[in-house]
Write an enzyme that holds these catalytic residues in place. Structure first.
Site, PDB file in Angstrom:
ATOM      1  N   GLY A  10       0.835  -1.195   0.000  1.00 15.92           N
ATOM      2  CA  GLY A  10       0.000   0.000   0.000  1.00 15.92           C
ATOM      3  C   GLY A  10       0.862   1.233   0.000  1.00 15.92           C
ATOM      4  O   GLY A  10       2.086   1.158   0.127  1.00 15.92           O
ATOM      5  N   ALA A  12       1.824   5.240   1.476  1.00 16.82           N
ATOM      6  CA  ALA A  12       2.063   5.821   2.793  1.00 16.82           C
ATOM      7  C   ALA A  12       0.741   6.104   3.484  1.00 16.82           C
ATOM      8  O   ALA A  12      -0.189   6.633   2.873  1.00 16.82           O
ATOM      9  CB  ALA A  12       2.875   7.107   2.658  1.00 16.82           C
ATOM     10  N   THR A  43      12.254  -3.157  10.701  1.00 18.08           N
ATOM     11  CA  THR A  43      13.408  -2.748   9.898  1.00 18.08           C
ATOM     12  C   THR A  43      13.741  -1.272  10.094  1.00 18.08           C
ATOM     13  O   THR A  43      14.818  -0.824   9.700  1.00 18.08           O
ATOM     14  CB  THR A  43      13.162  -3.009   8.401  1.00 18.08           C
ATOM     15  OG1 THR A  43      12.040  -2.237   7.976  1.00 18.08           O
ATOM     16  CG2 THR A  43      12.917  -4.488   8.137  1.00 18.08           C
ATOM     17  N   HIS A  58       3.419   2.601  16.253  1.00 19.02           N
ATOM     18  CA  HIS A  58       3.291   1.176  15.925  1.00 19.02           C
ATOM     19  C   HIS A  58       3.405   0.319  17.187  1.00 19.02           C
ATOM     20  O   HIS A  58       2.643  -0.632  17.365  1.00 19.02           O
ATOM     21  CB  HIS A  58       4.355   0.762  14.910  1.00 19.02           C
ATOM     22  CG  HIS A  58       4.039   1.169  13.509  1.00 19.02           C
ATOM     23  ND1 HIS A  58       3.961   0.266  12.484  1.00 19.02           N
ATOM     24  CD2 HIS A  58       3.776   2.379  12.964  1.00 19.02           C
ATOM     25  CE1 HIS A  58       3.662   0.898  11.367  1.00 19.02           C
ATOM     26  NE2 HIS A  58       3.548   2.187  11.635  1.00 19.02           N
ATOM     27  N   ARG A  62       0.384  -2.206  18.793  1.00 15.84           N
ATOM     28  CA  ARG A  62       0.559  -3.666  18.805  1.00 15.84           C
ATOM     29  C   ARG A  62       0.194  -4.313  20.126  1.00 15.84           C
ATOM     30  O   ARG A  62      -0.387  -5.378  20.159  1.00 15.84           O
ATOM     31  CB  ARG A  62       2.005  -4.022  18.462  1.00 15.84           C
ATOM     32  CG  ARG A  62       2.325  -3.935  17.020  1.00 15.84           C
ATOM     33  CD  ARG A  62       3.618  -4.641  16.690  1.00 15.84           C
ATOM     34  NE  ARG A  62       4.744  -4.277  17.524  1.00 15.84           N
ATOM     35  CZ  ARG A  62       5.585  -3.289  17.261  1.00 15.84           C
ATOM     36  NH1 ARG A  62       5.409  -2.542  16.207  1.00 15.84           N
ATOM     37  NH2 ARG A  62       6.598  -3.050  18.059  1.00 15.84           N
ATOM     38  N   ASP A  92       7.951  -5.518   8.992  1.00 16.84           N
ATOM     39  CA  ASP A  92       7.506  -4.157   8.663  1.00 16.84           C
ATOM     40  C   ASP A  92       8.722  -3.237   8.679  1.00 16.84           C
ATOM     41  O   ASP A  92       9.244  -2.948   9.729  1.00 16.84           O
ATOM     42  CB  ASP A  92       6.474  -3.696   9.686  1.00 16.84           C
ATOM     43  CG  ASP A  92       5.685  -2.493   9.223  1.00 16.84           C
ATOM     44  OD1 ASP A  92       5.866  -2.044   8.078  1.00 16.84           O
ATOM     45  OD2 ASP A  92       4.884  -1.992  10.028  1.00 16.84           O
TER      46      ASP A  92
END
Length: 178
Positions: A10, A12, A43, A58, A62, A92
């Site tokens: 997808g 941004a 990453t 993020h 989670r 990710d």
């Protein structure tokens, strides 16, 4: 046991990471083994405050079920290390990984081949996230064009070996494969 690879693409802020997180978490919850693990292979590296804010968002989203593994460069060996049918992992993101390789002057083709080999031979359930970078304008400089090209080639390789491919736009999921 054959591999089970899910590839979520997808733009941004399209909702691709959230989509992959939800899919991976649902798969993890459905596992009956007490040895099951839910891994988040990150990453990204926080080189500035804006990136740190993205990472924090993020992490908050989670929750505690996830085990964080940081692999900004050595992603292929990380995938190989966690080769088990008891593992659900989310990577990710592949696009950030390509950026890390590019700015570190690594051999992107060799790293891509190694990663794809380890993905294809893994017994884990793997959710890969990547940005679709080829839908915009042609970048005005060589480094940006190289990133776009390397990222696009990696996306093609991962999509070819993936069992499931999704494209996320504005939070809406389109299944492309199968």
């Amino acid at each position: 046991m054959p591999h089970d690879i899910h590839f979520v693409l997808g733009g941004a802020r399209s909702g691709k990471s959230r989509t992959a997180e939800n899919l991976a978490f649902d798969r993890f919850k459905a596992m009956t083994s007490d040895d099951a693990q839910l891994l988040y292979i990150a990453t990204a590296q926080a080189f500035d405050d804006e990136m740190q804010a993205r990472i924090d968002l993020h992490q908050q989203r989670r929750g505690d079920a996830w085990k964080l593994i940081e692999a900004p460069i050595d992603l292929a060996n990380t995938v190989k290390l966690y080769n088990s049918p008891q593992i659900v992992m989310m990577i990710d993101c592949l696009s950030v990984w390509v950026t890390n390789l590019l700015i570190g002057d690594h051999n992107i083709k060799a790293e891509t081949e190694k990663l794809c080999h380890n993905l294809e031979n893994s017994q884990a359930t793997i959710y890969c996230v990547a940005s679709e970078t080829g839908l915009g304008i042609v970048p005005d400089n060589a480094l940006s064009r190289q990133f776009r090209d390397e990222s696009g080639l990696l996306n093609q390789h991962v999509a070819a070996l993936a069992d499931h491919v999704y494209f996320v736009t504005a939070g809406l999921i389109s299944k492309l494969k199968p």
